[in-house]
Design a protein around this motif. Structure first.
Motif, PDB file in Angstrom:
ATOM      1  N   GLY A  93     -88.719 -13.077  27.327  1.00  0.00           N
ATOM      2  CA  GLY A  93     -86.696 -13.541  26.908  1.00  0.00           C
ATOM      3  C   GLY A  93     -86.160 -12.477  26.894  1.00  0.00           C
ATOM      4  O   GLY A  93     -84.480 -12.592  27.023  1.00  0.00           O
ATOM      5  N   LEU A  94     -86.791 -11.238  26.616  1.00  0.00           N
ATOM      6  CA  LEU A  94     -86.124 -10.121  25.978  1.00  0.00           C
ATOM      7  C   LEU A  94     -86.292  -9.164  27.275  1.00  0.00           C
ATOM      8  O   LEU A  94     -87.314  -9.122  27.480  1.00  0.00           O
ATOM      9  CB  LEU A  94     -85.788  -9.757  25.071  1.00  0.00           C
ATOM     10  CG  LEU A  94     -86.263 -10.899  23.415  1.00  0.00           C
ATOM     11  CD1 LEU A  94     -86.829 -10.747  22.294  1.00  0.00           C
ATOM     12  CD2 LEU A  94     -84.576 -11.121  23.303  1.00  0.00           C
ATOM     13  N   PRO A  95     -85.630  -7.556  26.862  1.00  0.00           N
ATOM     14  CA  PRO A  95     -85.927  -6.964  27.682  1.00  0.00           C
ATOM     15  C   PRO A  95     -86.598  -5.952  27.740  1.00  0.00           C
ATOM     16  O   PRO A  95     -86.703  -6.327  26.020  1.00  0.00           O
ATOM     17  CB  PRO A  95     -84.327  -6.303  27.684  1.00  0.00           C
ATOM     18  CG  PRO A  95     -83.116  -6.409  26.258  1.00  0.00           C
ATOM     19  CD  PRO A  95     -83.903  -8.040  26.217  1.00  0.00           C
ATOM     20  N   ILE A  96     -86.902  -5.389  28.100  1.00  0.00           N
ATOM     21  CA  ILE A  96     -88.376  -3.971  27.816  1.00  0.00           C
ATOM     22  C   ILE A  96     -87.415  -3.183  27.106  1.00  0.00           C
ATOM     23  O   ILE A  96     -86.686  -2.135  27.979  1.00  0.00           O
ATOM     24  CB  ILE A  96     -88.790  -3.782  29.236  1.00  0.00           C
ATOM     25  CG1 ILE A  96     -89.447  -4.806  29.394  1.00  0.00           C
ATOM     26  CG2 ILE A  96     -90.152  -2.429  28.433  1.00  0.00           C
ATOM     27  CD1 ILE A  96     -90.415  -4.821  31.126  1.00  0.00           C
ATOM     28  N   LEU A  97     -87.548  -2.640  26.167  1.00  0.00           N
ATOM     29  CA  LEU A  97     -86.691  -1.409  25.229  1.00  0.00           C
ATOM     30  C   LEU A  97     -87.695  -0.551  24.726  1.00  0.00           C
ATOM     31  O   LEU A  97     -87.209   0.898  24.389  1.00  0.00           O
ATOM     32  CB  LEU A  97     -86.287  -2.711  24.011  1.00  0.00           C
ATOM     33  CG  LEU A  97     -85.678  -3.189  24.383  1.00  0.00           C
ATOM     34  CD1 LEU A  97     -84.871  -3.341  23.048  1.00  0.00           C
ATOM     35  CD2 LEU A  97     -83.946  -3.117  24.957  1.00  0.00           C
ATOM     36  N   THR A  98     -88.978  -0.336  25.436  1.00  0.00           N
ATOM     37  CA  THR A  98     -90.109   0.833  24.860  1.00  0.00           C
ATOM     38  C   THR A  98     -89.979   1.730  25.469  1.00  0.00           C
ATOM     39  O   THR A  98     -89.657   1.876  27.301  1.00  0.00           O
ATOM     40  CB  THR A  98     -91.114  -0.197  24.446  1.00  0.00           C
ATOM     41  OG1 THR A  98     -91.901  -0.670  25.771  1.00  0.00           O
ATOM     42  CG2 THR A  98     -91.667  -1.187  23.462  1.00  0.00           C
ATOM     43  N   GLU A  99     -89.929   2.983  25.421  1.00  0.00           N
ATOM     44  CA  GLU A  99     -90.228   3.864  26.253  1.00  0.00           C
ATOM     45  C   GLU A  99     -91.595   4.584  26.394  1.00  0.00           C
ATOM     46  O   GLU A  99     -92.495   4.837  25.489  1.00  0.00           O
ATOM     47  CB  GLU A  99     -89.015   5.343  25.760  1.00  0.00           C
ATOM     48  CG  GLU A  99     -87.802   4.309  26.181  1.00  0.00           C
ATOM     49  CD  GLU A  99     -86.388   5.459  26.132  1.00  0.00           C
ATOM     50  OE1 GLU A  99     -86.399   6.216  25.324  1.00  0.00           O
ATOM     51  OE2 GLU A  99     -85.424   5.248  26.984  1.00  0.00           O
ATOM     52  N   THR A 100     -92.196   5.523  27.011  1.00  0.00           N
ATOM     53  CA  THR A 100     -92.794   6.383  27.175  1.00  0.00           C
ATOM     54  C   THR A 100     -92.989   7.923  27.493  1.00  0.00           C
ATOM     55  O   THR A 100     -92.038   7.627  29.036  1.00  0.00           O
ATOM     56  CB  THR A 100     -94.296   5.590  27.946  1.00  0.00           C
ATOM     57  OG1 THR A 100     -94.654   4.762  27.986  1.00  0.00           O
ATOM     58  CG2 THR A 100     -95.124   6.876  28.425  1.00  0.00           C
TER      59      THR A 100
END
Length: 582
Positions: free
Chosen positions: A330-337
């Motif tokens: 239910g939450l957005p994807i906030l991680t980065e690579t």
């Protein structure tokens, strides 16, 4: 008649209130030109009010480039990576250079944008001078009119600040022969913008018989935004707190979120409780000048009777923006690579019909998505307002150039054609939907930013979740036959571990909530994330649109547009200095 239409119809003739007449020695030359107004007429109550309406009318920049209006669809959204130019390479081709961050000082649309903002400033200054010189206005009317004019002047200069940073600041005390031609461009006028909005807040009423006018709460909200852009978080927080607790619309509604997200973008619901300040639009005024002309290119292409506008295929949402609506639990994807968002990883990317003919079979994405995707992006197989399910390539002019998506906000409904649209010009796409320059969800998210920096993470959490909870209202999902059109899964945040987590959340929420509304580029610049974010966007889009983005890059100097060369040529290089990098 649509609410506030009389207010807006006056704008058609208000430009004449700015006409200047000059006396000559030859008596026959002293006859005023046809349609010009004498000073006595201009200084009458009707004349001053008419000039003020002209200052409002300039928000839509009618008669200037479509890029010059306050919706910032190119400067804020296309340059912010939310949307591609759309259509095909040769159609309005100079927008290609803008999207590639290669706009030149000689660009005509750039010059028109500058001219349109300064036309707004000139109308505001003229209104202030006429009000000050009028013997017919009551003291109350004079104060209100000047406050409205200063509100609008604050808006036009805020736009110039965001776009160009260093511009000449001209107020009502300057004119030709009084030094206006010698005013150099400067970066130091934030205080002047603040002063205009502060004056407007102190002197405007809370309500008005005309819903489209600025009120005191719109002025305080705008002042908070100006403070936020400067990093004055504690001061901004105080303004937003007051607006959230006490603010009302000009027509007397307590500020709030409309229950269904789609209701924001529906002409039937204009001037609702979420509308803090909006560009007003209307129809049946004798021509299309008061309809929403700045969005007339931004309808799906070649729709025929099955879709809206039938022109022209601009402003197509980007692959990257669509992917941002992916949710996990239910939450957005906030991680980065490596500086690139993980929502663009292959496992997270939203399934689309890029390269697939409309006659070929296609199965829509079945993984969890934020429901706002299908109010923002037209994608194949999903109901497109009350028209038909988006057919894919048949509504796209050139898929391999602009991608598979169509815009969806600020598009009119089938049931509204010829009742809330004006088809008397070259396209059916002149809609009469207002455009919100500031809406209440924007205020909540700006307040959340200020709270994260100078207040409480818990308070920020509450503001962000108000926005998310509205999006989660199942009554507002895109449905067909009583069934949700996609796997919509959205949830509120339970807590923020720290300031960094809260910052990531609110910045993502602004993208998801305000996408294609002209904010994104300016947000990235003020956050200082523009270089990393926009180069990652270019790298991702170029995987699909090779011929469009190959070799494009974004540099730190691209955060401000060049000063138009036409203006430098008029003023001289000793007066107007070009921005760095151009």
């Amino acid at each position: 008649m649509k609410n506030n239409q009389i207010f807006k119809r006056i704008a058609l003739v208000s430009v004449s209130a700015l006409t200047l007449t000059f006396a000559c020695k030859d008596q026959f030359l002293e006859v005023p030109p046809t349609a010009s107004l004498a000073q006595a007429q201009l200084s009458s109550k009707a004349g001053v009010e008419g000039t003020l309406i002209g200052a409002y009318a300039q928000l839509a920049a009618k008669g200037y480039s479509r890029l010059a209006a306050g919706n910032n669809w190119v400067w804020g959204s296309i340059r912010g990576g939310e949307s591609n130019k759309g259509t095909d390479p040769g159609d309005y081709s100079n927008i290609n250079t803008m999207q590639r961050y290669e706009v030149q000082p000689t660009d005509g649309d750039l010059n028109d944008t500058w001219r349109a903002k300064y036309e707004g400033v000139a109308r505001c200054n003229a209104t202030i001078n006429l009000a000050n010189g009028s013997k017919e206005l009551s003291a109350a009317d004079k104060t209100r009119i000047i406050a409205e004019a200063r509100f609008l002047r604050g808006h036009y200069y805020f736009e110039l600040k965001k776009l160009f940073n260093s511009v000449p600041y001209v107020d009502e005390t300057l004119d030709y022969g009084k030094g206006i031609e010698k005013v150099a461009n400067t970066e130091a006028f934030w205080d002047k913008i603040e002063a205009d909005f502060a004056f407007a807040f102190a002197n405007l009423p809370a309500t008005s018989s005309s819903a489209g006018r600025a009120n005191k709460w719109a002025a305080e909200a705008y002042l908070g935004k100006v403070l936020l852009f400067q990093g004055k978080f504690a001061d901004a927080k105080a303004k937003f707190t007051d607006v959230i607790a006490n603010g009302t619309t000009t027509n007397g509604k307590k500020y709030g979120l409309v229950p269904k997200f789609a209701e924001i973008f529906n002409a039937e619901n204009d001037n609702n409780e979420e509308a803090v300040f909006a560009i007003q639009s209307s129809m049946n005024t004798g021509n299309v000048n008061n309809a929403n002309g700045f969005d007339d290119l931004n309808y799906p292409y070649n729709t025929g009777s099955d879709g809206p506008g039938n022109c022209c295929g601009f402003f197509q949402p980007s692959f990257s923006m669509a992917n941002a609506y992916r949710t996990v639990n239910g939450l957005p994807i906030l991680t980065e690579t490596a500086g690139a968002p993980d929502y663009n990883l292959a496992a997270n990317a939203v399934k689309n019909d890029f390269g697939v003919n409309s006659s070929a079979a296609f199965t829509e994405d079945t993984n969890p998505l934020d429901p706002r995707i299908d109010h923002t992006i037209g994608r194949r197989g999903i109901q497109y307002l009350d028209w038909i399910e988006h057919p894919g390539a048949n509504w796209i002019r050139k898929q391999d150039y602009a991608g598979p998506y169509s815009p969806k906000k600020y598009i009119y409904y089938k049931r509204q054609e010829n009742t809330l649209t004006d088809g008397s010009s070259w396209t059916r796409g002149y809609a009469t939907m207002n455009f919100n320059i500031i809406r209440f969800a924007d205020v909540l998210l700006m307040a959340a930013e200020a709270e994260i920096e100078a207040g409480s993470l818990t308070t920020a959490l509450g503001y962000i979740n108000q926005v998310r909870n509205r999006a989660a209202n199942p009554a507002g999902f895109v449905m067909k036959g009583g069934v949700a059109e996609a796997n919509y899964v959205i949830a509120p945040y339970t807590a923020f571990a720290d300031k960094a987590a809260a910052t990531k959340a609110v910045r993502m929420e602004r993208l998801l909530e305000l996408a294609t509304e002209g904010h994104r580029f300016f947000d990235l610049v003020r956050w200082g994330t523009d270089v990393t974010t926009l180069n990652a966007y270019l790298a991702y889009e170029s995987k699909y649109l090779v011929t469009k983005f190959g070799g494009a890059s974004y540099q730190a100097t691209d955060k401000y547009l060049p000063i138009p060369q036409a203006q430098i040529d008029i003023q001289g290089t000793s007066i107007l200095k070009q921005n760095a990098g151009y």
